[in-house]
Every structure is written in structure tokens, then in C-alpha cells.
Design a protein around this motif. Structure first.
Motif, PDB file in Angstrom:
ATOM      1  N   ASN A 103      -6.742  77.660  49.495  1.00 19.17           N
ATOM      2  CA  ASN A 103      -7.634  77.915  48.365  1.00 19.17           C
ATOM      3  C   ASN A 103      -7.285  79.281  47.771  1.00 19.17           C
ATOM      4  OD1 ASN A 103      -8.964  79.965  49.913  1.00 19.17           O
ATOM      5  ND2 ASN A 103     -10.351  78.437  50.775  1.00 19.17           N
ATOM      6  N   TYR A 104      -7.974  79.636  46.704  1.00 19.97           N
ATOM      7  CA  TYR A 104      -7.603  80.851  45.986  1.00 19.97           C
ATOM      8  C   TYR A 104      -7.785  82.103  46.849  1.00 19.97           C
ATOM      9  CZ  TYR A 104      -6.967  84.096  42.144  1.00 19.97           C
ATOM     10  OH  TYR A 104      -6.485  85.106  41.343  1.00 19.97           O
ATOM     11  N   LYS A 105      -8.861  82.135  47.618  1.00 18.12           N
ATOM     12  CA  LYS A 105      -9.116  83.296  48.477  1.00 18.12           C
ATOM     13  C   LYS A 105      -7.997  83.484  49.494  1.00 18.12           C
ATOM     14  CE  LYS A 105     -12.626  85.298  51.543  1.00 18.12           C
ATOM     15  NZ  LYS A 105     -13.972  85.083  52.177  1.00 18.12           N
ATOM     16  N   GLN A 106      -7.523  82.394  50.074  1.00 15.17           N
ATOM     17  CA  GLN A 106      -6.443  82.467  51.060  1.00 15.17           C
ATOM     18  C   GLN A 106      -5.135  82.935  50.411  1.00 15.17           C
ATOM     19  OE1 GLN A 106      -7.042  78.319  52.290  1.00 15.17           O
ATOM     20  NE2 GLN A 106      -7.324  79.024  54.406  1.00 15.17           N
ATOM     21  N   ARG A 108      -4.842  84.724  47.618  1.00 14.77           N
ATOM     22  CA  ARG A 108      -5.024  86.122  47.212  1.00 14.77           C
ATOM     23  C   ARG A 108      -4.863  87.060  48.397  1.00 14.77           C
ATOM     24  NH1 ARG A 108     -10.625  86.836  44.522  1.00 14.77           N
ATOM     25  NH2 ARG A 108     -11.247  86.581  46.698  1.00 14.77           N
ATOM     26  N   SER A 109      -5.412  86.672  49.539  1.00 15.90           N
ATOM     27  CA  SER A 109      -5.315  87.499  50.744  1.00 15.90           C
ATOM     28  C   SER A 109      -3.879  87.624  51.224  1.00 15.90           C
ATOM     29  CB  SER A 109      -6.190  86.904  51.847  1.00 15.90           C
ATOM     30  OG  SER A 109      -6.059  87.626  53.047  1.00 15.90           O
ATOM     31  N   GLU A 118      -3.337  89.799  42.158  1.00 12.36           N
ATOM     32  CA  GLU A 118      -3.734  88.453  41.731  1.00 12.36           C
ATOM     33  C   GLU A 118      -2.868  87.987  40.564  1.00 12.36           C
ATOM     34  OE1 GLU A 118      -7.955  87.410  41.410  1.00 12.36           O
ATOM     35  OE2 GLU A 118      -8.404  89.366  42.289  1.00 12.36           O
ATOM     36  N   SER A 204      -3.051  74.161  46.119  1.00 13.72           N
ATOM     37  CA  SER A 204      -2.819  75.591  45.935  1.00 13.72           C
ATOM     38  C   SER A 204      -2.406  75.936  44.507  1.00 13.72           C
ATOM     39  CB  SER A 204      -1.743  76.081  46.911  1.00 13.72           C
ATOM     40  OG  SER A 204      -0.535  75.350  46.751  1.00 13.72           O
ATOM     41  N   THR A 207      -5.993  75.397  42.421  1.00 16.36           N
ATOM     42  CA  THR A 207      -6.999  76.401  42.780  1.00 16.36           C
ATOM     43  C   THR A 207      -6.872  77.673  41.947  1.00 16.36           C
ATOM     44  OG1 THR A 207      -8.107  77.411  44.691  1.00 16.36           O
ATOM     45  CG2 THR A 207      -5.709  77.622  44.604  1.00 16.36           C
ATOM     46  N   THR A 210      -9.892  78.329  39.378  1.00 18.42           N
ATOM     47  CA  THR A 210     -11.239  78.220  39.952  1.00 18.42           C
ATOM     48  C   THR A 210     -12.085  79.480  39.833  1.00 18.42           C
ATOM     49  OG1 THR A 210     -10.317  78.769  42.135  1.00 18.42           O
ATOM     50  CG2 THR A 210     -10.620  76.435  41.618  1.00 18.42           C
ATOM     51  N   THR A 211     -11.488  80.617  39.504  1.00 12.25           N
ATOM     52  CA  THR A 211     -12.298  81.830  39.337  1.00 12.25           C
ATOM     53  C   THR A 211     -12.212  82.290  37.891  1.00 12.25           C
ATOM     54  OG1 THR A 211     -10.605  83.545  39.743  1.00 12.25           O
ATOM     55  CG2 THR A 211     -11.604  82.491  41.680  1.00 12.25           C
ATOM     56  N   SER A 214      -8.921  84.313  37.377  1.00 12.81           N
ATOM     57  CA  SER A 214      -7.701  83.509  37.442  1.00 12.81           C
ATOM     58  C   SER A 214      -7.601  82.561  36.246  1.00 12.81           C
ATOM     59  CB  SER A 214      -7.628  82.725  38.754  1.00 12.81           C
ATOM     60  OG  SER A 214      -8.676  81.786  38.871  1.00 12.81           O
TER      61      SER A 214
END
Length: 262
Positions: A103-106, A108-109, A118, A204, A207, A210-211, A214
Motif C-alpha cells: 500500500n502507499y504507506k509501505q 513511502r516508508s 514521495e 502498488s 495505490t 489514494t492520498t 499523491s
């Protein structure tokens, strides 16, 4: 790239099948791409003035740029001077590469852990305008998404049906599917236009939409090819500095497939 940086370790080969490129996460890496780098190295080594001077890592970086240019993408200067790594194992790959299900958080991390922003993440993902993936990397999106829906609701329904036809249940999971259904052999900004329509092949990819931030970046790249290319060049240049070996680190391999004898 994230595993040990730009050190050419992914090109190393082994009869035992225990090197990086043998790992399941690397199955999409095209064998003819490795062959091209190996042959280029052999050609360089055949010139006496160049012998033992140009690393496989640098040749791989140059080949990446050349594929982008030959596919209609931007030309750019590649920073050189990398040295080659001496180790490569299948077991070392897990947990070090962005996966199709991230997902986007993963994402980005993982990118942030290597000093990439980002915007870098979204720009570099645009490389999926060319290349391919395999049915097993997205089959859960078109058959077994969750208990409420067999198809991922973020996926364009018509596109999902096309993917089901290309990847029916029980098909060889290694069947190759273009990452960009619109212009799979041209490096352009259609990847972002696809995402806007729910046509990102991998979870991926989709995603990235999704924000709020982004979405703004995806929309900007979708509407402005020049902007995308400029940001992509800056991002891939930064990526090319990740984990670089220089000085007395590593070596300059004589043959890209094997480490030198000490």
C-alpha cells in the motif's frame, strides 16, 4: 536496487540457483536484459584501454538509461564510478524490494528509508509505463480480493475482465502481462493516465492514487509529460546513488556473471 544499492549484484549467476535474480521477487527481471549487460561488458573488456576499468554496475546504469531513451523517454547523463559488489544470495532479497501488494504507506516508508521522497516514489513508479509483470502478481485483485468483492473495487471493471481473459484461473502464473495497457513499449506519461482510470495493473501502482498529495502528483504528471520527465530524471539520478560502492569497496568485475578471483 534497494537491496545492496547499485553494485551489479543482481547480475551475478550461480549454477545452484542461489543468487538474487533467482529469488521469487525478481522473477520479472528479463533474462535478455542481463545478457545485454554481460555482452556489453565483454565488448568493453576487449578494448585494452578500457580493460578492468568499467564496472558492471555502471554498465547496468547506462543500459537502463538507454532503454528509456530507445523507448521514447528522456535522455540524461548517468553518474559513473560505481564498483561491483562481491556477494549475491537469494535469501537476502526478501523484505528489501517494493512488492506488488504494497500500500502507499509501505511504499513511502521503503523509499524514505533510502532518502527518497514521495515525489521520487511516484516519479520512479512511472517506469512502469514499459515492462511487464506476471499473473500471480495481481491475480488476487481479479479473483479473490475479499469477502465482499472478488474484484478489487479500485480496479476498472472492464480492465479487470480483460485481465481475467489474459490470466484465467489455473493459468501458468509466469504469463507476462504489460504493466501499461495503453502504450506498453513507449516511455510516456500514460501510466498516470491509466491510474486515473483505475487501470493500474499492480496494487502498488493503483495505490498511488489514494492520498490527497499523491493524487495531486499523479494528476500533474498525467497532464504534463515535460514535468514528469524532468522529475523522473532527477529521481532516477538520486536512486542511482543508493548504496554505491566506490574507492576500495567491491571490485571491477572481469565477467559480470562471477566475482573476480582474489
Amino acid at each position: 536496487m534497494f537491496l545492496k544499492g547499485c553494485d551489479g549484484s543482481v547480475i551475478l549467476a550461480s549454477p545452484s540457483g542461489n543468487v538474487e535474480k533467482d529469488a521469487p521477487d525478481d522473477i520479472s527481471l528479463a533474462g535478455d536484459g542481463f545478457d545485454t549487460v554481460i555482452k556489453a561488458k565483454m565488448a568493453v573488456e576487449s578494448v585494452s584501454e578500457c580493460k578492468n576499468k568499467v564496472s558492471c554496475a555502471d554498465i547496468l546504469a547506462l543500459a537502463t538509461r538507454d532503454v528509456i531513451v530507445l523507448s521514447g523517454g528522456p535522455d540524461f547523463k548517468v553518474e559513473l564510478g560505481r564498483r561491483d559488489g562481491r556477494t549475491s544470495t537469494k535469501a537476502s532479497v526478501g523484505g528489501h524490494l517494493p512488492l506488488a501488494r504494497f500500500n502507499y504507506k509501505q511504499l513511502r516508508s521503503m523509499f524514505a528509508s533510502h532518502g527518497l521522497s514521495e515525489v521520487d516514489l511516484i516519479a520512479l513508479s512511472g517506469a512502469h509505463t514499459i515492462g511487464f509483470s506476471h499473473c500471480n502478481q495481481f491475480s488476487n485483485r481479479i479473483y479473490n480480493y475479499n469477502s465482499q468483492s472478488s474484484i478489487d473495487p479500485t480496479l476498472h471493471q472492464g480492465y479487470a475482465k480483460q485481465l481475467q481473459q489474459a490470466c484465467p484461473k489455473g493459468v501458468d502464473p509466469r504469463i507476462a502481462i504489460a504493466l501499461d495497457p495503453t502504450s506498453p513499449q513507449r516511455f510516456d506519461n500514460s501510466f498516470y493516465k491509466n491510474i486515473q482510470q483505475g487501470k493500474g495493473l499492480l496494487a502498488s501502482d493503483q495505490t498511488l492514487y489514494t492520498t490527497r498529495k499523491s493524487k495531486r502528483v499523479v494528476n500533474a504528471f498525467a497532464s504534463n509529460t515535460t514535468l514528469f520527465e524532468r522529475v523522473f530524471v532527477a529521481a532516477i539520478t538520486r536512486l542511482g546513488r543508493v548504496g554505491v560502492k566506490t574507492g576500495k569497496q567491491g571490485e571491477v568485475r572481469h565477467d559480470c556473471r562471477v566475482v573476480n578471483n582474489l
